[in-house]
Design an enzyme around this catalytic site. Structure first.
Site, short mmCIF file in Angstrom:
data_model
loop_
_atom_site.label_atom_id
_atom_site.label_comp_id
_atom_site.label_asym_id
_atom_site.label_seq_id
_atom_site.Cartn_x
_atom_site.Cartn_y
_atom_site.Cartn_z
CG ASP A 435 -1.86 1.20 1.22
OD1 ASP A 435 -2.89 1.13 0.53
OD2 ASP A 435 -1.53 2.20 1.92
CB ILE A 436 1.00 4.28 -2.18
CG1 ILE A 436 1.35 3.43 -3.44
CG2 ILE A 436 1.77 5.59 -2.22
CD1 ILE A 436 0.94 4.09 -4.75
CG ASN A 443 -5.03 11.04 -5.53
OD1 ASN A 443 -4.31 10.98 -6.53
ND2 ASN A 443 -5.68 9.98 -5.05
CG HIS A 448 -8.21 12.48 -8.12
ND1 HIS A 448 -8.66 13.68 -7.59
CD2 HIS A 448 -8.50 11.54 -7.18
CE1 HIS A 448 -9.20 13.48 -6.41
NE2 HIS A 448 -9.12 12.17 -6.13
CD GLU A 478 -4.52 4.07 -1.55
OE1 GLU A 478 -4.68 4.50 -0.41
OE2 GLU A 478 -5.44 4.09 -2.41
#
Length: 569
Positions: A435-436, A443, A448, A478
């Site tokens: 996961d980022i 964003n 986005h 993400e």
């Protein structure tokens, strides 16, 4: 066929210089052929020469039926005249077989063969002490032996020579059996011609020769018609089989393999049209039955045989090297003789080109052009259908943004790998969930679309870092998931740490969509990673994913992010 060495060619001519005069000398002393009526002799020679020019093909075999004529010549005027007739007939036989300067050695080879076989067959006939007056039954038996010796000795002689120069093939093939049968069946015609010559003289050759030659012509036409019908049926069957294939490689494999059922092939090339580059690029290359790498240079429109076929949209057929040698540009094997090249068209547009070749002269009949055009249209449709299918499959299993596998496909693959694990085909199956960190901030700060650019860059980085070890998919948002088959939890943790370290030290470039000038910006980011393994952590595929998710959020996210955490029970 292998190239005959220069030493062997010289040896054949030397043997011929010895055997040719000696053979005639021996034959003359055995049976001098006195009292020859040269009208009859000339009619026999004429009939034999015409027969030599009118062979017919059955499958891939060319059959010359002339032994019945030399039988009649032998019974009428003895061994010397029969030997003379066969030496004369040899010239049109070799001309009809397209002898060239390169294959001129075939003259001494066949001349010596005919001479030795005539001496052998005639000698055996005389040893049997059969006279023409001995009666019909003994004469038939002796004539059958005489004909059989001719064909069997011919077979042994040619087989031995080919074995000597390294051309190995089956001693008794279906083609050889057909040649035996056709020659033996011609024996009664030879006896009939002999008896008619005694009664009618030279006109007997017309009385029996014309019907025989007419039947030969009819057989040639009938056989051609049969071949066309047979080849059409084969091409239709191949077309149906091609339509069943949904993979381009399988379509090409089937097509190139089945071409050998239609014609004698040594080389097959399928070239694809690249309109953007205006080139023909090799798709498939088969040489001497082996699949070779597609490493030949592209062909431009109008260049060489395949380039001319692409440019004109019309097929080309060459029956010998001298017809095409000046057309060639670039690579083509030196031992090729016959070439047939056909455009592969769809919607009246050439999309590819087929070039097929044989080491034999006159290997391809003209009817094959129409057959191959039909078959190539099947190929064009089958390839397009396969490409559409593969494109749709790819779309259904890939993430449109990153190009990675989507979660649906990943889940199906996970089940298959879990099944392999439970059947004992591997010792461990591990899962990495990534996961980022703080992706929402990206964003909110850059927009986005900029976030999407970052996801694409990260996808490429994952492929570069772990693509050899893992199946990679976009889990959602993400998050990314990697399935590493055959790896323990510790090995998967090491892969996760490598990914984490690579991402941390990488600078990503994205466009700042929310700024006034929308300039390019460099940003740094980190990822959090969770690792779980089976059978160590669970015996369920669903729980494997849950355990990796738990490790990600409890072991990595809640403990400061930018970490690799393993599942702990």
């Amino acid at each position: 066929m292998k190239e005959v060495k220069k030493e062997i060619k010289w040896a054949l001519w030397l043997i011929w210089l010895i055997v040719f005069p000696a053979g005639f000398y021996i034959a003359y002393h055995i049976s001098p052929g006195t009292g020859i009526d040269w009208r009859i002799a000339t009619s026999l020679i004429g009939l034999a020469v015409i027969s030599a020019y009118l062979p017919f093909k059955v499958d891939h075999s060319t059959i010359f039926i002339i032994h019945w004529i030399n039988l009649a010549a032998f019974l009428t005027y003895g061994l010397f005249f029969e030997m003379l007739l066969m030496q004369i007939v040899l010239i049109p036989l070799l001309i009809r077989a397209k002898m060239s300067l390169k294959t001129l050695y075939r003259f001494p080879l066949n001349s010596v063969m005919f001479m030795l076989i005539s001496l052998l067959a005639g000698g055996v006939f005389y040893l049997m002490n059969i006279e023409v007056s001995s009666g019909f039954g003994p004469l038939v038996a002796a004539s059958a032996v005489y004909i059989f010796i001719h064909i069997f000795a011919n077979h042994i002689y040619l087989y031995g020579f080919n074995w000597l120069i390294g051309n190995r093939y089956a001693f008794m093939s279906s083609d050889t059996k057909l040649d035996y049968a056709a020659t033996m069946l011609s024996m009664p015609f030879g006896l009939a011609l002999y008896y008619l010559l005694q009664l009618l003289g030279p006109s007997a050759t017309l009385l029996l020769g014309i019907p025989f030659l007419a039947v030969t012509m009819i057989l040639r036409l009938y056989n051609t018609s049969e071949r066309v019908n047979t080849d059409l049926a084969k091409s239709a069957k191949i077309g149906h089989q091609l339509a069943e294939r949904l993979n381009v490689s399988e379509v090409l494999d089937l097509f190139t393999n089945k071409l050998g059922d239609l014609m004698p092939l040594d080389y097959t090339y399928v070239l694809d049209v690249h309109t953007s580059r205006d080139e023909l690029v090799l798709l498939r290359r088969i040489e001497n039955g082996q699949l070779e790498p597609n490493n030949l240079s592209p062909v431009r429109k109008g260049e060489g045989i395949s380039g001319k076929v692409w440019e004109s949209g019309s097929a080309l057929l060459f029956n010998k090297k001298s017809e095409w040698i000046e057309e060639v540009e670039g690579y083509i094997p030196s031992d090729i003789e016959s070439i047939i090249c056909v455009p592969i068209q769809r919607d009246k547009r050439t999309v590819a080109v087929l070039l097929a070749a044989s080491k034999k002269k006159n290997a391809f009949g003209t009817h094959l052009i129409a057959i191959l055009e039909i078959l190539c249209s099947y190929l064009a449709i089958a390839m397009q259908n396969a490409r559409n299918y593969q494109r749709n499959v790819k779309r259904s299993e890939r993430c449109a943004l990153t190009g990675l596998y989507n979660f649906r496909y990943f889940n199906e693959h996970l089940e298959k790998e879990f099944d392999r694990l439970q059947k004992g085909h591997m010792n461990a199956l591990s899962l990495i969930l990534l996961d980022i960190d703080h992706f929402k901030k990206v964003n909110d700060t850059y927009g986005h679309e900029s976030g999407n650019d970052l996801l694409k860059e990260l996808a490429g980085l994952l492929i570069e870092t772990a693509g050899k070890d893992a199946l990679i998919a976009r889990y959602g948002g993400e998050e990314f998931v990697l399935l590493v088959s055959g790896k323990t939890k510790k090995e998967a943790q090491m892969i996760g740490e490598k990914i984490r370290n690579t991402v941390e030290n990488c600078t990503f470039e994205i466009q700042h969509d929310l700024s006034k000038n929308r300039e390019m910006s460099e940003i740094k980011m980190t990822v959090s990673i969770g690792v779980a393994s089976s059978p160590e952590d669970t015996d369920s595929s669903k729980n494997l994913l849950r355990n990796a998710d738990r490790a990600l959020y409890i072991g990595a996210k809640q403990k400061g992010r930018n970490k690799v955490a393993v599942y702990a029970k």
